[in-house]
Enzyme design. Structure first.
Site, PDB file in Angstrom:
ATOM      1  N   SER A 290       0.934  -1.032  -0.021  1.00 17.39           N
ATOM      2  CA  SER A 290       0.011   0.040  -0.040  1.00 17.39           C
ATOM      3  C   SER A 290       0.903   1.099  -0.049  1.00 17.39           C
ATOM      4  O   SER A 290       2.154   1.365   0.548  1.00 17.39           O
ATOM      5  CB  SER A 290      -0.840   0.016   1.232  1.00 17.39           C
ATOM      6  OG  SER A 290      -1.570   1.189   1.446  1.00 17.39           O
TER       7      SER A 290
ATOM      8  N   TYR B 167      -2.219   0.172  10.474  1.00 18.91           N
ATOM      9  CA  TYR B 167      -2.813  -0.534   9.261  1.00 18.91           C
ATOM     10  C   TYR B 167      -1.247  -0.546   8.166  1.00 18.91           C
ATOM     11  O   TYR B 167      -0.867  -1.220   7.612  1.00 18.91           O
ATOM     12  CB  TYR B 167      -3.858  -0.199   8.460  1.00 18.91           C
ATOM     13  CG  TYR B 167      -3.877  -0.558   6.918  1.00 18.91           C
ATOM     14  CD1 TYR B 167      -3.931  -1.846   6.516  1.00 18.91           C
ATOM     15  CD2 TYR B 167      -3.816   0.315   6.035  1.00 18.91           C
ATOM     16  CE1 TYR B 167      -3.833  -2.167   5.270  1.00 18.91           C
ATOM     17  CE2 TYR B 167      -3.820   0.194   4.721  1.00 18.91           C
ATOM     18  CZ  TYR B 167      -3.867  -0.956   4.319  1.00 18.91           C
ATOM     19  OH  TYR B 167      -3.787  -1.629   3.005  1.00 18.91           O
TER      20      TYR B 167
ATOM     21  N   LYS C 102       2.001  -2.821   6.900  1.00 14.84           N
ATOM     22  CA  LYS C 102       2.325  -3.038   5.308  1.00 14.84           C
ATOM     23  C   LYS C 102       3.986  -2.802   5.544  1.00 14.84           C
ATOM     24  O   LYS C 102       4.565  -3.441   4.646  1.00 14.84           O
ATOM     25  CB  LYS C 102       1.669  -2.021   4.535  1.00 14.84           C
ATOM     26  CG  LYS C 102       0.081  -2.376   4.337  1.00 14.84           C
ATOM     27  CD  LYS C 102      -0.092  -3.827   3.582  1.00 14.84           C
ATOM     28  CE  LYS C 102      -1.250  -4.033   3.455  1.00 14.84           C
ATOM     29  NZ  LYS C 102      -1.598  -5.667   2.925  1.00 14.84           N
TER      30      LYS C 102
END
Length: 340
Positions: free
Chosen positions: A126, A151, A155
């Site tokens: 991402s 989040y 990644k």
């Protein structure tokens, strides 16, 4: 016919990638725990491709289940790993859920991939790995800054895990695809984004508001240092994104990669503000959208859009669809599932 494992293959991006893989003649095995997807998505995949992928409901957080799966499917030639929790806001409120789900599953799968005859791995990464980048557009060489959310941190850590594993396992070939903001649906309207509960992403919230499921859309923040005061993102049609996965996988299968771990940005190279996305919806739907401004959310960056030149030149891929195309397909899908 190479066998490819797609984890999270009934999710939004996963299902569209399964379609593109099957269209290219791959045999696909889907693993999904159905925590944020539905088994009915299989019907849409079959309707588009006239081919049913193998599906196993599996919780990848259970290490023994992952080991048992690979003991049976030891002839897999490549893995595309989508399975992960993915909402920035939710990750701020429940970080342990994100660290457990996004990191443990990656580790368990990588351990098994190393034992395969062909160790090819595509990681669903991402643009959140860049945090709030210093300049736009963002290149793959941009400094990876402290993540703005748990989040985003999963990644970043996920890429670090793959990097370290590739350093000591030359037989492992991996590509991390750093998505910007996937939206839209298949042009057939047979599959699309299907959030469970209240949508965490902008476009499904817009289409649900347009369809009357939501009273109004909240626009988080109106005083960002952008032309209209709202956040800017790079919105990419999910079908363009799915096709990039197939191209990246073929790069590994054909041994065309320059190193055994590569990264590519996937976006359009164009930044659009929240208000511009709302305007695009109003254009394609021919109706006005009820929205209101709300306080900023923790974890949101001001602006993020891609420099896609590496993917364009090295992969030979580029996004084909406009913002209006993507919004039109998302609206078509919303109308279909609501029988409007």
């Amino acid at each position: 016919m190479k066998k490819i494992l797609v984890t999270g293959g009934l999710g939004f991006i996963g299902s569209h990638t399964v379609v593109e893989l099957q269209n290219e003649g791959f045999e696909v095995v889907i693993v999904d725990d159905l925590s944020n997807s539905s088994e009915s998505v299989l019907d849409g995949i079959v309707a588009i491709t006239n081919k049913k992928p193998t599906f196993e409901k599996l919780d990848l957080k259970e290490k023994s289940s992952v080991e048992n799966f690979f003991a049976i499917h030891n002839d897999i030639s490549g893995v595309i790993h989508f399975a992960a929790s993915k909402a920035v806001g939710e990750s701020v409120g429940n970080p342990l859920l994100y660290y457990e789900n996004n990191l443990n599953t990656l580790i368990y799968i990588l351990k098994e991939v190393l034992d395969l005859q062909e160790s090819n791995f595509i990681f669903s990464s991402s643009c959140t790995v860049y945090g709030q980048a210093d300049k736009m557009p963002i290149t793959e060489n941009a400094r990876v800054k402290p993540a703005e959310s748990p989040y985003g941190n999963t990644k970043q850590i996920g890429e670090e895990i793959i990097t370290d594993t590739c350093k000591v396992n030359q037989n492992l070939n991996a590509i991390a695809l750093r998505y910007f903001n996937p939206i839209g649906g298949h042009p057939s309207a047979k599959i699309g984004e299907l959030p469970i509960g209240v949508p965490q992403n902008l476009v499904p919230y817009i289409t649900q508001t347009g369809a009357g499921l939501r009273d109004s859309l909240s626009v988080f923040g109106d005083d960002y240092p952008t032309p209209d005061g709202t956040c800017i993102r790079d919105y990419i049609h999910v079908v363009d994104l799915a096709k990039a996965h197939v191209i990246a996988l073929q790069r590994l299968l054909e041994n065309k990669n320059d190193s055994n771990f590569e990264t590519f940005n996937l976006g359009t190279g164009v930044g659009s503000s929240v208000l511009e996305v709302i305007s695009a919806f109003e254009r394609v739907s021919n109706q006005s959208l009820n929205y209101k401004f709300a306080p900023k959310r923790e974890g949101d960056v001001i602006s993020a859009y891609a420099d896609t030149s590496k993917a364009n030149t090295v992969l030979g891929w580029e996004a084909q669809s406009s913002l209006d195309d993507a919004i039109q397909s998302a609206w078509k899908w919303e109308q279909k599932i609501r029988n409007l």
